[in-house]
Structures are given as C-alpha cells and as structure tokens.
Scaffold this motif. Structure first.
Motif, mmCIF file in Angstrom:
data_model
loop_
_atom_site.group_PDB
_atom_site.id
_atom_site.type_symbol
_atom_site.label_atom_id
_atom_site.label_comp_id
_atom_site.label_asym_id
_atom_site.label_seq_id
_atom_site.Cartn_x
_atom_site.Cartn_y
_atom_site.Cartn_z
ATOM 1 N N ASP A 123 0.828 -1.212 0.000
ATOM 2 C CA ASP A 123 0.000 0.000 0.000
ATOM 3 C C ASP A 123 0.859 1.259 0.000
ATOM 4 O O ASP A 123 0.614 2.194 -0.776
ATOM 5 N N TYR A 124 1.869 1.286 0.862
ATOM 6 C CA TYR A 124 2.703 2.484 0.974
ATOM 7 C C TYR A 124 3.569 2.698 -0.264
ATOM 8 O O TYR A 124 3.788 3.839 -0.682
ATOM 9 N N LEU A 125 4.064 1.620 -0.858
ATOM 10 C CA LEU A 125 4.910 1.757 -2.050
ATOM 11 C C LEU A 125 4.083 2.091 -3.290
ATOM 12 O O LEU A 125 4.544 2.836 -4.165
ATOM 13 N N GLU A 126 2.872 1.561 -3.368
ATOM 14 C CA GLU A 126 2.006 1.889 -4.509
ATOM 15 C C GLU A 126 1.568 3.344 -4.478
ATOM 16 O O GLU A 126 1.383 3.959 -5.538
ATOM 17 N N ILE A 127 1.421 3.917 -3.279
ATOM 18 C CA ILE A 127 1.096 5.339 -3.168
ATOM 19 C C ILE A 127 2.186 6.186 -3.826
ATOM 20 O O ILE A 127 1.925 7.249 -4.385
ATOM 21 N N PHE B 79 8.436 -2.000 12.102
ATOM 22 C CA PHE B 79 9.059 -0.833 11.501
ATOM 23 C C PHE B 79 7.996 0.166 11.052
ATOM 24 O O PHE B 79 6.824 -0.168 10.893
ATOM 25 N N SER B 80 8.434 1.386 10.857
ATOM 26 C CA SER B 80 7.555 2.439 10.349
ATOM 27 C C SER B 80 7.447 2.304 8.825
ATOM 28 O O SER B 80 8.472 2.324 8.131
ATOM 29 N N PRO B 81 6.237 2.166 8.279
ATOM 30 C CA PRO B 81 6.090 2.080 6.816
ATOM 31 C C PRO B 81 6.683 3.289 6.097
ATOM 32 O O PRO B 81 7.261 3.146 5.018
ATOM 33 N N SER B 82 6.560 4.456 6.710
ATOM 34 C CA SER B 82 7.119 5.668 6.093
ATOM 35 C C SER B 82 8.640 5.591 6.034
ATOM 36 O O SER B 82 9.257 6.011 5.053
ATOM 37 N N GLU B 83 9.247 5.040 7.090
ATOM 38 C CA GLU B 83 10.702 4.865 7.095
ATOM 39 C C GLU B 83 11.111 3.864 6.029
ATOM 40 O O GLU B 83 12.113 4.053 5.330
ATOM 41 N N VAL C 182 13.664 2.765 0.743
ATOM 42 C CA VAL C 182 13.521 2.259 -0.634
ATOM 43 C C VAL C 182 13.871 3.355 -1.627
ATOM 44 O O VAL C 182 14.659 3.160 -2.560
ATOM 45 N N LYS C 183 13.302 4.533 -1.451
ATOM 46 C CA LYS C 183 13.542 5.651 -2.365
ATOM 47 C C LYS C 183 15.006 6.076 -2.354
ATOM 48 O O LYS C 183 15.585 6.404 -3.391
ATOM 49 N N SER C 184 15.619 6.049 -1.163
ATOM 50 C CA SER C 184 17.021 6.434 -1.049
ATOM 51 C C SER C 184 17.923 5.474 -1.818
ATOM 52 O O SER C 184 18.821 5.894 -2.562
ATOM 53 N N HIS C 185 17.687 4.167 -1.661
ATOM 54 C CA HIS C 185 18.510 3.173 -2.362
ATOM 55 C C HIS C 185 18.295 3.233 -3.872
ATOM 56 O O HIS C 185 19.251 3.098 -4.643
ATOM 57 N N LEU C 186 17.068 3.450 -4.298
ATOM 58 C CA LEU C 186 16.782 3.563 -5.732
ATOM 59 C C LEU C 186 17.489 4.783 -6.326
ATOM 60 O O LEU C 186 18.090 4.715 -7.400
ATOM 61 N N LYS D 289 27.557 10.121 2.319
ATOM 62 C CA LYS D 289 27.855 10.088 0.892
ATOM 63 C C LYS D 289 27.282 8.845 0.202
ATOM 64 O O LYS D 289 26.777 8.924 -0.916
ATOM 65 N N ILE D 290 27.373 7.689 0.856
ATOM 66 C CA ILE D 290 26.990 6.432 0.211
ATOM 67 C C ILE D 290 25.554 6.018 0.537
ATOM 68 O O ILE D 290 24.823 5.569 -0.342
ATOM 69 N N TRP D 291 25.154 6.209 1.781
ATOM 70 C CA TRP D 291 23.800 5.783 2.182
ATOM 71 C C TRP D 291 22.813 6.942 2.184
ATOM 72 O O TRP D 291 21.623 6.735 2.113
ATOM 73 N N GLY D 292 23.315 8.165 2.290
ATOM 74 C CA GLY D 292 22.460 9.333 2.158
ATOM 75 C C GLY D 292 21.990 9.928 3.463
ATOM 76 O O GLY D 292 21.730 9.234 4.436
ATOM 77 N N MET D 293 21.852 11.240 3.463
ATOM 78 C CA MET D 293 21.366 11.948 4.640
ATOM 79 C C MET D 293 19.967 11.489 5.014
ATOM 80 O O MET D 293 19.570 11.485 6.166
ATOM 81 N N ASP D 294 19.159 11.128 3.997
ATOM 82 C CA ASP D 294 17.767 10.755 4.241
ATOM 83 C C ASP D 294 17.606 9.282 4.558
ATOM 84 O O ASP D 294 16.501 8.777 4.670
#
Length: 232
Positions: free
Chosen positions: A21-25, A105-109, A114-118, A184-189
């Motif tokens: 649900d969260y990823l399809e949004i 885990f938090s779905p938002s987290e 997911v978005k950060s790794h992509l 640098k590699i994993w991201g601030m977010d």
C-alpha cells in the motif's frame, strides 16, 4: 515513464499488504510472493529495480535468497526481519544486502529507505563524469561495468561495496569519517547505523587486500576515519 518495479518476498500477508500500500502510493509497481523459493525464481526470471526480502520464509530463508540473487544482479536489496541481533545484520550485509530493517518498523521509514537506495543506485549507474577505468597499484576498477580486478582476478562486490570503493578511489588520499561516508553512500535521508560503514570497509578489505589485517588500499586513520592510499 516506466514504473519502478519492486519485488517483495514476505510470507506475513498483513506486513506485505502494508508495504504494498505504501509503495504503490509512491507510484511503484509491486510484485508479491509469499514462498521463498518461488520468490527466488521470480527474481531470476524478471527484471526488478529493488527487492525486499523477509528473513524467515517458507522453503528457503532470506539469507539464501540474498546470496543467490547477489551472484547474478547488483540491484538494491533490503532485508526485513524480526531478528535484531548484530550477527544477523552483519551476515545480511556480508551476503549483499544494502539495508537491514527490523520489525516492527515504520512504513514511512521503509518507503524512505527504498527511495534512497533507488536514487543512489540510479545516480551510480548514470554517472558519466567518472573515468571508464581507475587503476590503483594492482587494482583496476571498471566504472561503467562495475567490475573490479585485483592481480587480474575479478572480485565480486555488492552494490554498496562498489559504490564505497568507487567513491574512495575517486577521492584518493582524502580522509573521510564514518559519518561522512555514511552520508555520501547511504544518504542523509537514510535511516541507519553508521556501524554499517565499518562492516562494509571490513568486507571490502577481505576482498581487495592481500592481508586484510594490514591493509594497503583502504587505511584506517585512527580518530579520523578512512582514506584510499595512493602510496603502495
């Protein structure tokens, strides 16, 4: 524009439904499989941008799935597990996981990770200004094909291992703290543990150093961080 393709291998239907649900949004296209072996076959047969794997699965566990997929593909993979022991996290990262999320885990987290790794995988794949080849002593890095050779022998690296190595190799003799490398590699977010940096440095040394206990490529500068050594 083609939708981002995500594979979720998770036998808990309620957790999977929440992830879907969260990823399809976010506009992503999700494929879900509850069985470990079937999920592994799907991963090998179809093209996915990222895979989320539960650790405890029917027929085959997440560690084995992770290992087999990583041997063929360098896409981001996130492991999700109710087990929070460090040994499980270290094993998952060592087998090629880009991240390890502990239940509950938090779905938002989860979406943020997911978005950060992509984003970071795409940035690395699209990078054009880096030289095609970087040679450091007996190590050769092919930046476009993501291949690394030491003494003319190919070394298999995970996505994050390669990204970390490439970053340090393009910043020779500069000291970076664990916090700086994490950003640098994993991201601030990215919500994570900077201990991940030390795990990846250790794994890299085992693969590229003749003597990992006395590294010549990636040096530890005590109290400061790590640097790629240009003197060999």
């Amino acid at each position: 524009m083609n939708k981002t393709q995500i594979l979720i291998i998770e036998d808990d239907v309620n957790i999977a439904r929440l992830e879907i649900d969260y990823l399809e949004i976010e506009g992503m296209n999700i494929t879900h499989e509850v069985d470990g072996m079937k999920g592994l076959e799907l991963a090998k047969q179809k093209s996915f941008d990222l895979i989320i794997i539960d650790l405890m699965l029917p027929s085959v566990d997440g560690f084995e799935i992770l290992k087999e997929i990583r041997e063929k593909f360098d896409i981001p993979m996130i492991m999700i597990s109710a087990r929070s022991e460090d040994i499980d996290k270290i094993r998952a990262l060592g087998l090629g996981a880009d991240d390890y999320i502990t239940k509950p885990f938090s779905p938002s987290e989860m979406v943020a990770r997911v978005k950060s790794h992509l984003k970071r995988y795409k940035r690395l794949s699209d990078k054009q200004h880096v030289l095609d080849e970087i040679a450091i002593a007996n190590m050769l890095i092919h930046t476009k094909s993501h291949r690394v050779y030491v003494d003319n022998k190919e070394i298999t690296l995970t996505t994050k291992e390669f990204e970390l190595l490439l970053f340090m190799a393009t910043n020779i003799d500069i000291i970076f703290s664990r916090n700086q490398l994490f950003e640098k590699i994993w991201g601030m977010d990215n919500y994570g543990d900077i201990g991940t940096v030390a795990v990846h440095i250790q794994k890299l040394r085992k693969k590229i150093e003749k003597d990992p206990t006395n590294p010549v490529f990636i040096e530890t500068v005590w109290g400061a961080g790590y640097r790629m050594n240009k003197r060999h």
